[in-house]
Design a protein around this motif. Structure first.
Motif, PDB file in Angstrom:
ATOM      1  N   ASN A  23       2.436  -8.693 -17.210  1.00  0.00           N
ATOM      2  CA  ASN A  23       1.857  -7.564 -17.941  1.00  0.00           C
ATOM      3  C   ASN A  23       1.916  -7.749 -19.451  1.00  0.00           C
ATOM      4  OD1 ASN A  23       0.460  -5.136 -17.799  1.00  0.00           O
ATOM      5  ND2 ASN A  23       2.309  -3.941 -18.229  1.00  0.00           N
ATOM      6  N   GLN A  24       1.786  -8.994 -19.915  1.00  0.00           N
ATOM      7  CA  GLN A  24       1.695  -9.216 -21.350  1.00  0.00           C
ATOM      8  C   GLN A  24       0.305  -8.836 -21.833  1.00  0.00           C
ATOM      9  OE1 GLN A  24       2.988 -13.010 -22.714  1.00  0.00           O
ATOM     10  NE2 GLN A  24       4.766 -13.090 -21.352  1.00  0.00           N
ATOM     11  N   LYS A  25       0.178  -8.708 -23.146  1.00  0.00           N
ATOM     12  CA  LYS A  25      -1.086  -8.266 -23.728  1.00  0.00           C
ATOM     13  C   LYS A  25      -2.102  -9.410 -23.782  1.00  0.00           C
ATOM     14  CE  LYS A  25       0.851  -4.532 -26.514  1.00  0.00           C
ATOM     15  NZ  LYS A  25       2.237  -4.636 -26.050  1.00  0.00           N
ATOM     16  N   SER A  26      -3.364  -9.040 -23.826  1.00  0.00           N
ATOM     17  CA  SER A  26      -4.434 -10.020 -23.939  1.00  0.00           C
ATOM     18  C   SER A  26      -4.573 -10.474 -25.387  1.00  0.00           C
ATOM     19  CB  SER A  26      -5.753  -9.411 -23.454  1.00  0.00           C
ATOM     20  OG  SER A  26      -6.175  -8.396 -24.356  1.00  0.00           O
ATOM     21  N   LEU A  27      -5.384 -11.496 -25.608  1.00  0.00           N
ATOM     22  CA  LEU A  27      -5.539 -12.048 -26.953  1.00  0.00           C
ATOM     23  C   LEU A  27      -6.164 -11.048 -27.921  1.00  0.00           C
ATOM     24  CD1 LEU A  27      -6.666 -15.699 -26.134  1.00  0.00           C
ATOM     25  CD2 LEU A  27      -4.468 -14.968 -27.053  1.00  0.00           C
ATOM     26  N   ILE A  28      -7.138 -10.279 -27.466  1.00  0.00           N
ATOM     27  CA  ILE A  28      -7.751  -9.310 -28.386  1.00  0.00           C
ATOM     28  C   ILE A  28      -6.768  -8.193 -28.727  1.00  0.00           C
ATOM     29  CG2 ILE A  28      -8.817  -7.859 -26.593  1.00  0.00           C
ATOM     30  CD1 ILE A  28     -11.207  -7.518 -28.480  1.00  0.00           C
ATOM     31  N   GLN A  29      -5.914  -7.818 -27.791  1.00  0.00           N
ATOM     32  CA  GLN A  29      -4.892  -6.815 -28.079  1.00  0.00           C
ATOM     33  C   GLN A  29      -3.855  -7.357 -29.065  1.00  0.00           C
ATOM     34  OE1 GLN A  29      -3.726  -6.101 -24.008  1.00  0.00           O
ATOM     35  NE2 GLN A  29      -4.875  -4.164 -23.916  1.00  0.00           N
ATOM     36  N   ILE A  30      -3.474  -8.620 -28.883  1.00  0.00           N
ATOM     37  CA  ILE A  30      -2.525  -9.250 -29.798  1.00  0.00           C
ATOM     38  C   ILE A  30      -3.127  -9.355 -31.196  1.00  0.00           C
ATOM     39  CG2 ILE A  30      -1.340 -11.428 -30.322  1.00  0.00           C
ATOM     40  CD1 ILE A  30      -1.045 -11.804 -27.271  1.00  0.00           C
ATOM     41  N   THR A  31      -4.410  -9.694 -31.265  1.00  0.00           N
ATOM     42  CA  THR A  31      -5.092  -9.777 -32.564  1.00  0.00           C
ATOM     43  C   THR A  31      -5.070  -8.430 -33.273  1.00  0.00           C
ATOM     44  OG1 THR A  31      -6.566 -11.537 -31.787  1.00  0.00           O
ATOM     45  CG2 THR A  31      -7.282 -10.293 -33.705  1.00  0.00           C
ATOM     46  N   GLN A  32      -5.400  -7.379 -32.546  1.00  0.00           N
ATOM     47  CA  GLN A  32      -5.416  -6.047 -33.134  1.00  0.00           C
ATOM     48  C   GLN A  32      -4.026  -5.635 -33.619  1.00  0.00           C
ATOM     49  OE1 GLN A  32      -7.316  -3.811 -34.306  1.00  0.00           O
ATOM     50  NE2 GLN A  32      -5.706  -2.279 -34.575  1.00  0.00           N
ATOM     51  N   GLU A  33      -3.024  -5.892 -32.825  1.00  0.00           N
ATOM     52  CA  GLU A  33      -1.671  -5.498 -33.220  1.00  0.00           C
ATOM     53  C   GLU A  33      -1.185  -6.328 -34.413  1.00  0.00           C
ATOM     54  OE1 GLU A  33       0.763  -5.506 -29.710  1.00  0.00           O
ATOM     55  OE2 GLU A  33       0.021  -3.520 -29.118  1.00  0.00           O
ATOM     56  N   ILE A  38     -15.083  -3.532 -21.265  1.00  0.00           N
ATOM     57  CA  ILE A  38     -13.822  -4.274 -21.243  1.00  0.00           C
ATOM     58  C   ILE A  38     -13.116  -4.128 -22.585  1.00  0.00           C
ATOM     59  CG2 ILE A  38     -12.755  -6.539 -20.908  1.00  0.00           C
ATOM     60  CD1 ILE A  38     -15.218  -7.348 -19.300  1.00  0.00           C
ATOM     61  N   VAL A  39     -13.879  -4.285 -23.675  1.00  0.00           N
ATOM     62  CA  VAL A  39     -13.305  -4.166 -25.017  1.00  0.00           C
ATOM     63  C   VAL A  39     -12.749  -2.762 -25.242  1.00  0.00           C
ATOM     64  CG1 VAL A  39     -13.851  -4.163 -27.480  1.00  0.00           C
ATOM     65  CG2 VAL A  39     -14.785  -5.943 -25.993  1.00  0.00           C
ATOM     66  N   ALA A  40     -13.503  -1.760 -24.878  1.00  0.00           N
ATOM     67  CA  ALA A  40     -13.060  -0.378 -25.076  1.00  0.00           C
ATOM     68  C   ALA A  40     -11.778  -0.100 -24.286  1.00  0.00           C
ATOM     69  CB  ALA A  40     -14.164   0.585 -24.656  1.00  0.00           C
ATOM     70  N   ARG A  47      -8.045   0.962 -25.569  1.00  0.00           N
ATOM     71  CA  ARG A  47      -7.428   2.183 -25.053  1.00  0.00           C
ATOM     72  C   ARG A  47      -6.014   1.900 -24.552  1.00  0.00           C
ATOM     73  NH1 ARG A  47      -5.944   4.631 -20.798  1.00  0.00           N
ATOM     74  NH2 ARG A  47      -6.470   2.832 -19.514  1.00  0.00           N
ATOM     75  N   GLU A  48      -5.807   0.742 -23.936  1.00  0.00           N
ATOM     76  CA  GLU A  48      -4.498   0.388 -23.394  1.00  0.00           C
ATOM     77  C   GLU A  48      -3.423   0.308 -24.472  1.00  0.00           C
ATOM     78  OE1 GLU A  48      -4.684  -3.187 -21.148  1.00  0.00           O
ATOM     79  OE2 GLU A  48      -5.786  -2.299 -19.468  1.00  0.00           O
ATOM     80  N   ILE A  49      -3.825  -0.049 -25.704  1.00  0.00           N
ATOM     81  CA  ILE A  49      -2.835  -0.143 -26.783  1.00  0.00           C
ATOM     82  C   ILE A  49      -2.980   1.027 -27.768  1.00  0.00           C
ATOM     83  CG2 ILE A  49      -2.521  -2.639 -26.599  1.00  0.00           C
ATOM     84  CD1 ILE A  49      -4.404  -2.972 -28.983  1.00  0.00           C
ATOM     85  N   PHE A  50      -3.661   2.079 -27.322  1.00  0.00           N
ATOM     86  CA  PHE A  50      -3.761   3.341 -28.075  1.00  0.00           C
ATOM     87  C   PHE A  50      -4.453   3.153 -29.428  1.00  0.00           C
ATOM     88  CE2 PHE A  50       0.108   3.329 -25.470  1.00  0.00           C
ATOM     89  CZ  PHE A  50      -0.222   4.327 -24.556  1.00  0.00           C
ATOM     90  N   VAL A  51      -5.514   2.361 -29.448  1.00  0.00           N
ATOM     91  CA  VAL A  51      -6.292   2.133 -30.655  1.00  0.00           C
ATOM     92  C   VAL A  51      -7.696   2.677 -30.442  1.00  0.00           C
ATOM     93  CG1 VAL A  51      -7.369   0.383 -32.134  1.00  0.00           C
ATOM     94  CG2 VAL A  51      -4.998   0.093 -31.379  1.00  0.00           C
ATOM     95  N   GLU A  52      -8.153   3.470 -31.393  1.00  0.00           N
ATOM     96  CA  GLU A  52      -9.520   3.976 -31.368  1.00  0.00           C
ATOM     97  C   GLU A  52     -10.312   3.260 -32.448  1.00  0.00           C
ATOM     98  OE1 GLU A  52     -12.069   8.144 -31.769  1.00  0.00           O
ATOM     99  OE2 GLU A  52      -9.869   8.189 -31.704  1.00  0.00           O
TER     100      GLU A  52
END
Length: 234
Positions: free
Chosen positions: A19-29, A51-53, A57-62
């Protein structure tokens, strides 16, 4: 802001079964921890919009918006499209263009370099980030460095596409080449001015496509006819 380019489904899958984060989630964080950063403008192919949206949403980013390319045309049109969207809302803003498929282990160092780059950006420069090469890699583009402009920045003398191994080794031995990270930073007013001057046809078609875009749920869909006339160019 992360600008996701040529996103393939595998990049959005979990990196492991733990359950680690994906690359786009890591980039955003990674970029979200910078000072004075806003939520992202994301650009992707229309096939990947949900998929992007969901990933955000999973990392609470709008996101400020998710822009949809009808056809993939490489990074130049995509970057300009995101710039024009932002320029219409704030002509004084600065964009950090970050591909969604990078792994950068030393986030502190990344933040330091971005902060240093901001000083150059506010002086009207367009910044491209380089990575010090560790091997004669043939799968990356290279940036040939020119004269230094500060203790941490140099002019770009030339961009080199993926070289053969012998050429890559010569570049490393020369000491004034870095890998092209594909990360950019600039003020929106500066990049718009330069597209108008150096790539007027790209500016015309992107501008037409963006100005005639339509709202689709939470997404902005570019007009396809003008977009299809664009060259596939980085």
């Amino acid at each position: 802001w992360p600008l996701s380019r040529k996103i393939f489904p595998k990049q959005f899958q979990k990196l492991t079964k733990n359950n680690q984060k994906s690359l786009i989630q890591i980039t955003q964080e990674r970029v979200s921890k910078l000072e004075n950063i806003l939520n992202p403008i994301i650009i992707c192919n229309e096939e990947h919009r949900f998929i992007v949206a969901e990933q955000m949403r999973e990392i609470f980013v709008e996101p400020l918006t998710i822009l949809l390319e009808p056809i993939s045309k490489n990074t130049a049109p995509a970057i300009l499209a995101a710039t024009l969207y932002d320029y219409a809302n704030n002509s004084d803003s600065v964009l950090l263009v970050a591909p969604s498929d990078h792994m950068i282990p030393d986030v502190t160092a990344f933040h330091k370099v971005v902060s240093l780059a901001l000083k150059e950006v506010l002086d009207g420069k367009i910044i491209t980030f380089g990575i010090k090469p560790t091997r004669p890699e043939t799968g990356y583009g290279y940036i040939e460095l020119g004269d230094p402009t500060s203790a941490f920045a140099s002019k770009v003398k030339k961009f080199h596409e993926k070289p053969k191994r012998a050429t890559a080794q010569k570049m490393i031995d020369a000491g004034n080449y870095v890998w092209n990270a594909g990360i950019f930073m600039f003020s929106v007013s500066t990049i718009v001015k330069n597209f108008k001057l150096y790539a007027p046809e790209i500016y015309k078609h992107v501008s037409n496509s963006v100005s005639e875009s339509t709202l689709d749920l939470d997404f902005i869909r570019f007009q396809k006819q003008s977009w299809s006339k664009l060259p596939d160019i980085s």
